[in-house]
Write a protein that holds these residues in place. Sequence first.
Motif, PDB file in Angstrom:
ATOM      1  N   THR A 243      11.249   4.698 -17.138  1.00 17.78           N
ATOM      2  CA  THR A 243      11.201   4.630 -18.601  1.00 17.78           C
ATOM      3  C   THR A 243      10.341   3.457 -19.063  1.00 17.78           C
ATOM      4  O   THR A 243       9.504   3.600 -19.969  1.00 17.78           O
ATOM      5  N   LYS A 246       6.711   4.259 -18.373  1.00 22.74           N
ATOM      6  CA  LYS A 246       6.201   5.277 -19.289  1.00 22.74           C
ATOM      7  C   LYS A 246       5.894   4.674 -20.662  1.00 22.74           C
ATOM      8  O   LYS A 246       4.838   4.928 -21.257  1.00 22.74           O
ATOM      9  N   VAL A 247       6.817   3.864 -21.157  1.00 19.85           N
ATOM     10  CA  VAL A 247       6.634   3.244 -22.474  1.00 19.85           C
ATOM     11  C   VAL A 247       5.531   2.195 -22.432  1.00 19.85           C
ATOM     12  O   VAL A 247       4.715   2.082 -23.354  1.00 19.85           O
ATOM     13  N   PRO A 255       8.167   3.211 -32.646  1.00 21.86           N
ATOM     14  CA  PRO A 255       9.042   4.004 -31.780  1.00 21.86           C
ATOM     15  C   PRO A 255       9.298   5.410 -32.304  1.00 21.86           C
ATOM     16  O   PRO A 255       9.395   6.363 -31.531  1.00 21.86           O
ATOM     17  N   MET A 258       6.210   7.449 -31.551  1.00 21.93           N
ATOM     18  CA  MET A 258       5.995   7.608 -30.120  1.00 21.93           C
ATOM     19  C   MET A 258       7.050   8.493 -29.468  1.00 21.93           C
ATOM     20  O   MET A 258       6.817   9.068 -28.401  1.00 21.93           O
ATOM     21  N   LEU A 262       6.654  10.908 -26.027  1.00 23.23           N
ATOM     22  CA  LEU A 262       7.265  10.419 -24.795  1.00 23.23           C
ATOM     23  C   LEU A 262       8.501  11.220 -24.382  1.00 23.23           C
ATOM     24  O   LEU A 262       9.008  11.051 -23.268  1.00 23.23           O
ATOM     25  N   VAL A 269      12.996   4.326 -26.914  1.00 21.07           N
ATOM     26  CA  VAL A 269      11.627   3.811 -26.886  1.00 21.07           C
ATOM     27  C   VAL A 269      11.622   2.341 -27.294  1.00 21.07           C
ATOM     28  O   VAL A 269      10.986   1.496 -26.651  1.00 21.07           O
ATOM     29  N   LYS A 270      12.352   2.043 -28.372  1.00 23.01           N
ATOM     30  CA  LYS A 270      12.397   0.659 -28.872  1.00 23.01           C
ATOM     31  C   LYS A 270      12.977  -0.280 -27.825  1.00 23.01           C
ATOM     32  O   LYS A 270      12.461  -1.379 -27.598  1.00 23.01           O
ATOM     33  N   GLN A 273      10.524  -0.818 -25.021  1.00 20.01           N
ATOM     34  CA  GLN A 273       9.421  -1.701 -25.411  1.00 20.01           C
ATOM     35  C   GLN A 273       9.802  -3.160 -25.186  1.00 20.01           C
ATOM     36  O   GLN A 273       8.980  -3.965 -24.728  1.00 20.01           O
TER      37      GLN A 273
END
Length: 323
Positions: A243, A246-247, A255, A258, A262, A269-270, A273
């Motif tokens: 993960t 990927k991010v 996010p 995205m 994704l 996502v956040k 990150q």
Amino acid sequence: MSAAPEPLLLVLGDEELLVERAVRTALETARKADPSADLTRVRVTDLTPPELAELLSPSLFAEGRVVVLEGAQEVGKEVADAVLSYAKEPADGIVLIVLHTGGGRAKVAKDLPGALKKAGAAVVECSKITKPADRDAFVKDEVRRAGGKIDPAGLAALIETVGNDLRELAAAASQLVTDNDGKVDEAAVRRYHQGKAEVTGFAVADLAVVGDRAGAMEALRWAMQLGVPHVLVADALAEGVRTVAKVASAGRGDPFRMAGDLGMPPWKVKRAQGQARGWSPTGLAEAMQVVAALNADVKGVAADADYALERAVLKVVAAHQMG
């Protein structure tokens, strides 16, 4: 007056929880109309056309019956023809439920769902839930079914702590509604899972991917003491590394924008990150190799799975330090 049950039901898909729920609902409906309705489950590969005909023949005493044909994606031509012949004129008092994954090797098996639909079968879709948005919707619906409400933070926390297993999510959602007067928020989820989250593989992974050596090792030892399966910890570590990779490769961005590209919910996502800070491409490549090797180690390659996990966690933490 109870609603009459559907005489012919096609349960299409392979999400086990949803399939079993569809069968149970159909059985309950049939028993409302006839409390004595009997249930018979049989795989299509264990049936001959005469045996099927006997199962679907009306009882002399007009007793209700629910017949579940399992594994219809493996059906042969003779039994498929018998099912379709019956579907044209279903018998009174009998409910026929056909379970089909939607696939099948033989053409006759692949064509069966379409033919049953043409014959007038009611259809319940039970496809695998793989998309984050669909899983979110499932949890919201479970909470609603239990008579409660869940906010976005509570939803994210529940999936984070419980994982992706629908049975566990459904059970947790129902219990949380009961324990919290219908209101499910992040605080309620954290209270409910206090102690549980700290011993999952995801907790180990979350600490390892941010380079917290002491925290990751403590969480790992605690997980091992409480018997968390090695494979689950290894899978969580691999998912955590993948993960982040990927991010990180997607670059910075909103996010919410995205998330679709994704295939992850915005909250994930956040979080990734933030976890991606401090990682270099070289370090991520090394960590990916570590978790790939670990997968084989915990499945029998390594003589000591505990040691293999400890070594992998330390290597991931070290990879985080690579320039």
